[in-house]
Design a protein around this motif. Structure first.
Motif, PDB file in Angstrom:
ATOM      1  N   GLU A  71       0.872  -1.172   0.000  1.00  0.00           N
ATOM      2  CA  GLU A  71       0.000   0.000   0.000  1.00  0.00           C
ATOM      3  C   GLU A  71       0.907   1.220   0.000  1.00  0.00           C
ATOM      4  N   LEU A  72       0.744   2.089  -0.972  1.00  0.00           N
ATOM      5  CA  LEU A  72       1.557   3.289  -1.111  1.00  0.00           C
ATOM      6  C   LEU A  72       0.673   4.525  -0.963  1.00  0.00           C
ATOM      7  N   GLU A  73       1.105   5.465  -0.138  1.00  0.00           N
ATOM      8  CA  GLU A  73       0.425   6.757  -0.009  1.00  0.00           C
ATOM      9  C   GLU A  73       1.404   7.867  -0.355  1.00  0.00           C
ATOM     10  N   PHE A  74       0.894   8.907  -0.993  1.00  0.00           N
ATOM     11  CA  PHE A  74       1.742  10.029  -1.386  1.00  0.00           C
ATOM     12  C   PHE A  74       0.881  11.268  -1.614  1.00  0.00           C
ATOM     13  N   ASP A  75       1.491  12.432  -1.442  1.00  0.00           N
ATOM     14  CA  ASP A  75       0.872  13.694  -1.830  1.00  0.00           C
ATOM     15  C   ASP A  75       1.514  14.123  -3.137  1.00  0.00           C
ATOM     16  N   TRP A  76       0.710  14.714  -4.024  1.00  0.00           N
ATOM     17  CA  TRP A  76       1.286  15.228  -5.260  1.00  0.00           C
ATOM     18  C   TRP A  76       0.689  16.581  -5.597  1.00  0.00           C
ATOM     19  N   LYS A  77       1.478  17.328  -6.384  1.00  0.00           N
ATOM     20  CA  LYS A  77       1.026  18.611  -6.930  1.00  0.00           C
ATOM     21  C   LYS A  77       1.650  18.742  -8.311  1.00  0.00           C
ATOM     22  N   TRP A 148      -2.051  20.707  -3.622  1.00  0.00           N
ATOM     23  CA  TRP A 148      -1.685  19.381  -3.121  1.00  0.00           C
ATOM     24  C   TRP A 148      -2.900  18.461  -3.068  1.00  0.00           C
ATOM     25  N   HIS A 149      -2.708  17.229  -3.541  1.00  0.00           N
ATOM     26  CA  HIS A 149      -3.727  16.192  -3.495  1.00  0.00           C
ATOM     27  C   HIS A 149      -3.099  14.912  -2.945  1.00  0.00           C
ATOM     28  N   LYS A 150      -3.954  13.978  -2.512  1.00  0.00           N
ATOM     29  CA  LYS A 150      -3.468  12.731  -1.930  1.00  0.00           C
ATOM     30  C   LYS A 150      -3.759  11.551  -2.847  1.00  0.00           C
ATOM     31  N   GLY A 151      -2.752  10.715  -3.038  1.00  0.00           N
ATOM     32  CA  GLY A 151      -2.902   9.512  -3.832  1.00  0.00           C
ATOM     33  C   GLY A 151      -2.621   8.272  -3.004  1.00  0.00           C
ATOM     34  N   ARG A 152      -3.186   7.167  -3.426  1.00  0.00           N
ATOM     35  CA  ARG A 152      -2.970   5.890  -2.742  1.00  0.00           C
ATOM     36  C   ARG A 152      -3.056   4.777  -3.771  1.00  0.00           C
ATOM     37  N   ILE A 153      -2.113   3.856  -3.703  1.00  0.00           N
ATOM     38  CA  ILE A 153      -2.095   2.687  -4.579  1.00  0.00           C
ATOM     39  C   ILE A 153      -2.055   1.452  -3.698  1.00  0.00           C
ATOM     40  N   VAL A 154      -2.919   0.481  -4.000  1.00  0.00           N
ATOM     41  CA  VAL A 154      -2.929  -0.797  -3.291  1.00  0.00           C
ATOM     42  C   VAL A 154      -2.701  -1.902  -4.316  1.00  0.00           C
ATOM     43  N   VAL A 155      -1.761  -2.781  -4.025  1.00  0.00           N
ATOM     44  CA  VAL A 155      -1.529  -3.960  -4.869  1.00  0.00           C
ATOM     45  C   VAL A 155      -1.518  -5.178  -3.956  1.00  0.00           C
ATOM     46  N   ASP A 218       6.475  20.573 -14.345  1.00  0.00           N
ATOM     47  CA  ASP A 218       6.726  20.726 -12.914  1.00  0.00           C
ATOM     48  C   ASP A 218       5.760  19.857 -12.113  1.00  0.00           C
ATOM     49  N   ALA A 219       6.323  19.016 -11.258  1.00  0.00           N
ATOM     50  CA  ALA A 219       5.532  18.145 -10.390  1.00  0.00           C
ATOM     51  C   ALA A 219       6.261  17.988  -9.067  1.00  0.00           C
ATOM     52  N   TRP A 220       5.489  17.833  -7.996  1.00  0.00           N
ATOM     53  CA  TRP A 220       6.063  17.708  -6.662  1.00  0.00           C
ATOM     54  C   TRP A 220       5.437  16.500  -5.958  1.00  0.00           C
ATOM     55  N   PHE A 221       6.250  15.819  -5.144  1.00  0.00           N
ATOM     56  CA  PHE A 221       5.790  14.658  -4.380  1.00  0.00           C
ATOM     57  C   PHE A 221       6.322  14.766  -2.952  1.00  0.00           C
ATOM     58  N   ARG A 222       5.465  14.462  -1.992  1.00  0.00           N
ATOM     59  CA  ARG A 222       5.888  14.508  -0.591  1.00  0.00           C
ATOM     60  C   ARG A 222       5.062  13.484   0.208  1.00  0.00           C
ATOM     61  N   ASN A 223       5.433  13.332   1.478  1.00  0.00           N
ATOM     62  CA  ASN A 223       4.705  12.417   2.385  1.00  0.00           C
ATOM     63  C   ASN A 223       4.503  11.049   1.763  1.00  0.00           C
ATOM     64  N   MET A 224       5.540  10.543   1.130  1.00  0.00           N
ATOM     65  CA  MET A 224       5.466   9.224   0.499  1.00  0.00           C
ATOM     66  C   MET A 224       5.812   8.150   1.525  1.00  0.00           C
ATOM     67  N   ARG A 225       4.903   7.208   1.698  1.00  0.00           N
ATOM     68  CA  ARG A 225       5.150   6.121   2.623  1.00  0.00           C
ATOM     69  C   ARG A 225       4.538   4.837   2.073  1.00  0.00           C
ATOM     70  N   VAL A 226       5.090   3.705   2.502  1.00  0.00           N
ATOM     71  CA  VAL A 226       4.661   2.421   1.977  1.00  0.00           C
ATOM     72  C   VAL A 226       4.597   1.406   3.110  1.00  0.00           C
ATOM     73  N   ARG A 227       3.708   0.454   2.978  1.00  0.00           N
ATOM     74  CA  ARG A 227       3.710  -0.689   3.886  1.00  0.00           C
ATOM     75  C   ARG A 227       3.411  -1.935   3.069  1.00  0.00           C
ATOM     76  N   GLU A 228       4.151  -2.971   3.380  1.00  0.00           N
ATOM     77  CA  GLU A 228       3.977  -4.226   2.662  1.00  0.00           C
ATOM     78  C   GLU A 228       2.787  -4.989   3.202  1.00  0.00           C
ATOM     79  N   ILE A 229       2.153  -5.762   2.328  1.00  0.00           N
ATOM     80  CA  ILE A 229       0.987  -6.567   2.686  1.00  0.00           C
ATOM     81  C   ILE A 229       1.352  -8.033   2.502  1.00  0.00           C
ATOM     82  N   HIS A 230       1.077  -8.837   3.488  1.00  0.00           N
ATOM     83  CA  HIS A 230       1.389 -10.258   3.413  1.00  0.00           C
ATOM     84  C   HIS A 230       0.119 -11.101   3.545  1.00  0.00           C
TER      85      HIS A 230
END
Length: 230
Positions: A71-77, A148-155, A218-230
């Motif tokens: 699961e990945l979370e990030f802010d982008w602009k 700034w907006h928030k994105g999330r990816i789940v795999v 021009d693009a910006w990314f911040r507050n990027m964090r990830v956690r693995e899923i088992h």
């Protein structure tokens, strides 16, 4: 009910959150073909990784670490009219459009993409939040540029989700008939193919890097964090 069970399974089996970017250093990031950070095209600005739109070259940047179920979370602009994206399950590199070949100095990622785009290219599968070229998003909230907006990816296995500002905009099975048909229909040589989906199915433990793309805006990314899923 199925969505609730899927969310419950993530909550039960997810590991702790880990930062991908500390807002201060480029540790953990490099280009795919050289172990260096391309400071000519990317910079740290106000606690964010900035893609320098007017840079002379446009290398994508990749995580040193690799991931498979996560699961990945990030802010982008992004700026007005800018095209960008976050790629995952990155299989390798594709030709650099500027020179028409694989470019060790300006590597471009070949993988699945959470599309980021201010405006529209007409095709819904090219719009923000899409699984680029393969699955169009739905219920996308308003996304003004330079905000700034928030994105999330789940795999998880073959299941992927894209979220924007708390709204799920894509839910897809990479091994479904619909996705495999969409992938097979693409004639471009610089996008994932059915063979890549077969690779995912054949080796369900193989891990891949995450990539921030450079498309000349021009693009910006911040507050990027990830956690693995088992």
């Amino acid at each position: 009910m199925r969505t609730l069970l899927f969310a419950f399974s993530i909550a039960c089996f997810a590991q702790k959150w880990e930062p991908l970017f500390d807002g201060k250093s480029t540790a953990g990031w490099h280009t795919q073909l050289k172990d260096r950070f391309p400071s000519e095209a990317w910079a740290i600005e106000d606690g964010a990784l900035r893609c320098i739109g007017n840079a002379k070259t446009r290398p994508d940047i990749s995580t040193v670490r690799t991931f498979r179920n996560f699961e990945l979370e990030f802010d982008w602009k992004i700026g007005k009219g800018v095209n960008s994206g976050v790629k995952y399950l990155v299989f390798g590199v594709r030709p650099n459009p500027a020179v028409g070949r694989i470019d060790p100095d300006v590597p471009k990622a070949l993988g699945l993409e959470f599309q980021l785009l201010d405006g529209s290219e007409g095709d819904p599968s090219h719009s923000t939040g899409a699984l680029y070229m393969y699955v169009a998003p739905s219920n996308v909230p308003a996304l003004p540029p330079n905000t700034w907006h928030k994105g999330r990816i789940v795999v998880k296995g073959s299941h992927v989700e894209h979220w924007i500002n708390g709204v799920k905009v894509v839910s897809a099975d990479l091994q479904s008939e619909a996705v495999r048909k969409a992938v097979a229909a693409q004639t471009r040589n610089d996008v994932p193919k059915v063979a890549h989906l077969d690779e995912l199915k054949a080796d369900q433990n193989k891990a891949y890097p995450l990539v921030l793309t450079h498309h000349g805006g021009d693009a910006w990314f911040r507050n990027m964090r990830v956690r693995e899923i088992h």
